[in-house]
Design a protein around this motif. Sequence first.
Motif, short mmCIF file in Angstrom:
data_model
loop_
_atom_site.label_atom_id
_atom_site.label_comp_id
_atom_site.label_asym_id
_atom_site.label_seq_id
_atom_site.Cartn_x
_atom_site.Cartn_y
_atom_site.Cartn_z
N ALA A 1 35.72 42.02 48.42
CA ALA A 1 36.42 41.13 49.34
C ALA A 1 35.60 39.91 49.76
O ALA A 1 36.17 38.93 50.21
CB ALA A 1 36.86 41.90 50.58
N GLU A 2 34.28 39.95 49.67
CA GLU A 2 33.50 38.81 50.13
C GLU A 2 32.77 38.11 48.99
O GLU A 2 31.94 37.25 49.23
CB GLU A 2 32.49 39.27 51.19
N LYS A 3 33.08 38.48 47.77
CA LYS A 3 32.38 37.87 46.64
C LYS A 3 33.14 36.65 46.13
O LYS A 3 34.36 36.59 46.19
CB LYS A 3 32.24 38.87 45.49
N GLY A 4 32.41 35.68 45.61
CA GLY A 4 33.01 34.58 44.88
C GLY A 4 33.08 34.93 43.40
O GLY A 4 32.39 35.83 42.91
N TRP A 5 33.94 34.22 42.71
CA TRP A 5 34.10 34.45 41.26
C TRP A 5 33.49 33.26 40.53
O TRP A 5 33.98 32.14 40.65
CB TRP A 5 35.59 34.60 40.95
N ARG A 6 32.41 33.50 39.80
CA ARG A 6 31.63 32.43 39.19
C ARG A 6 31.78 32.46 37.67
O ARG A 6 32.22 33.45 37.08
CB ARG A 6 30.16 32.57 39.58
N ALA A 7 31.42 31.34 37.06
CA ALA A 7 31.49 31.23 35.60
C ALA A 7 30.71 32.35 34.95
O ALA A 7 29.60 32.70 35.38
CB ALA A 7 30.96 29.87 35.15
N GLY A 8 31.31 32.94 33.92
CA GLY A 8 30.66 34.04 33.20
C GLY A 8 31.03 35.41 33.73
O GLY A 8 30.67 36.42 33.11
N GLU A 9 31.76 35.48 34.85
CA GLU A 9 32.12 36.77 35.43
C GLU A 9 33.55 37.16 35.04
O GLU A 9 34.41 36.31 34.80
CB GLU A 9 31.99 36.72 36.95
N THR A 10 33.81 38.48 35.01
CA THR A 10 35.10 39.02 34.60
C THR A 10 35.72 39.81 35.76
O THR A 10 35.02 40.57 36.44
CB THR A 10 34.96 39.94 33.37
N LEU A 11 37.02 39.62 35.93
CA LEU A 11 37.79 40.40 36.89
C LEU A 11 38.85 41.21 36.14
O LEU A 11 39.23 40.88 35.02
CB LEU A 11 38.48 39.49 37.91
N TYR A 12 39.36 42.25 36.82
CA TYR A 12 40.38 43.11 36.23
C TYR A 12 41.56 43.22 37.21
O TYR A 12 41.37 43.51 38.39
CB TYR A 12 39.79 44.49 35.94
N LEU A 13 42.71 42.96 36.69
CA LEU A 13 43.92 42.99 37.50
C LEU A 13 44.76 44.19 37.06
O LEU A 13 45.06 44.35 35.87
CB LEU A 13 44.70 41.68 37.31
N PHE A 14 45.14 45.04 38.02
CA PHE A 14 45.89 46.24 37.68
C PHE A 14 46.89 46.56 38.79
O PHE A 14 46.81 46.02 39.90
CB PHE A 14 44.95 47.43 37.45
N ARG A 15 47.82 47.45 38.47
CA ARG A 15 48.82 47.87 39.44
C ARG A 15 48.76 49.38 39.61
O ARG A 15 48.61 50.12 38.64
CB ARG A 15 50.23 47.47 39.00
N ASN A 16 48.92 49.82 40.87
CA ASN A 16 49.15 51.24 41.15
C ASN A 16 50.24 51.35 42.19
O ASN A 16 50.92 50.36 42.51
CB ASN A 16 47.85 51.94 41.58
N ALA A 17 50.45 52.53 42.72
CA ALA A 17 51.56 52.75 43.64
C ALA A 17 51.43 51.92 44.92
O ALA A 17 52.43 51.70 45.63
CB ALA A 17 51.66 54.23 43.99
#
Length: 367
Positions: free
Chosen positions: A101-117
């Motif tokens: 929640a407090e991190k920035g997203w910088r060049a070279g970094e990967t995020l994962y988007l998913f769904r649950n209930a």
Amino acid sequence: MIPENERALSELIGTILVIILVIAIAGIIAALVFGWSIPLQRTPYFVSEAEAIDNASVVRLFHAQGDPVSLYPGATQGLPMKMTLASGPYFYEVAPLPSAAEKGWRAGETLYLFRNASGVWIADSPALIQDSTGFAPGHWRLSLVDITSNVLIVQHTLDLAGDGDGPVPLPPVAEFTANVTTGTAPLVVQFTDLSMSLIISWSWNFGDSGTSSAQNPVRMYALPGSYSVTLTVTNSSGIGSITKNGYIVVTPPVLPDGTIAGYTWNDLNGNGMWDAGEPGLGGWTIQLYDRTGSQIETLLATTLTDPNGYYSFTGLVYTPASQGMYAVREIVQPGWIKTHPATEYHFIGLNNDNKYIGGINFGNMIL
């Protein structure tokens, strides 16, 4: 003296400066009049790459280059942006997991988007993906929007699927319309489904014993009458239905002078009245006689009902009134009994006030 070429150059530069000044003044005036504002903040420069992984149930999102981005409320690093995911009736504003929640997203970094209930989430590690159910199969739009200027920065189109049930749609709300609702027989009607939510099946009842499972069916109403139409729709969350009473009104066809016409119908309930949904009887014999009072005279013509049960006699005399006296009867087929009229004949008189007549109908039911 100033050389001629230098004087020309000086005049050109002066003209350009005047044009620039005029444009600037016009922009300021327009801003004051129309309330335009000139954003002072910098729009993020940002390039991302997206792909579906894990049987198309998870999105891997890579920050390829550009500014650090903040996707998290309260983050202290990066330009603030929001991420949304949409397809058809589904729309999600993606939220970060508490661990990121407090991190920035910088060049070279990967995020994962998913769904649950619980919703759709962003994780910064595949190890944090929990109870992923995937998405409703289809085309999805993943958008990243600069919150400060409300400008779309990046959009990806992804084909997603589900390891589980996918998103749960809202219960269906049935609705429909038609291109025409009144007219003479035969009346062709195009129905259009306007139901809301992710509909997977349609069931129509047209009120004339006809049905359909098409989304936008066409129906021909062959017989005069008032018809109630029902549409029932379903999806994975339930059933929705709507009935429009007397929605389609079909009137008898317009007749030329000197015409007697009507229908023979299947009186399914035997009540002697032509009720909605009772079909016409094709191929029945109808006879026309002249008459004197109630005395039947000469057989003038014989005809058969068409597939909808309709018949007509045309070119008849209607003036003087004494020559326009007719009687019409049907030949009841074996295995049937007549329910309308109560007598063997319909007695008809044509004259200058009644040059044609329709609705000379015969009801029959199976013994």
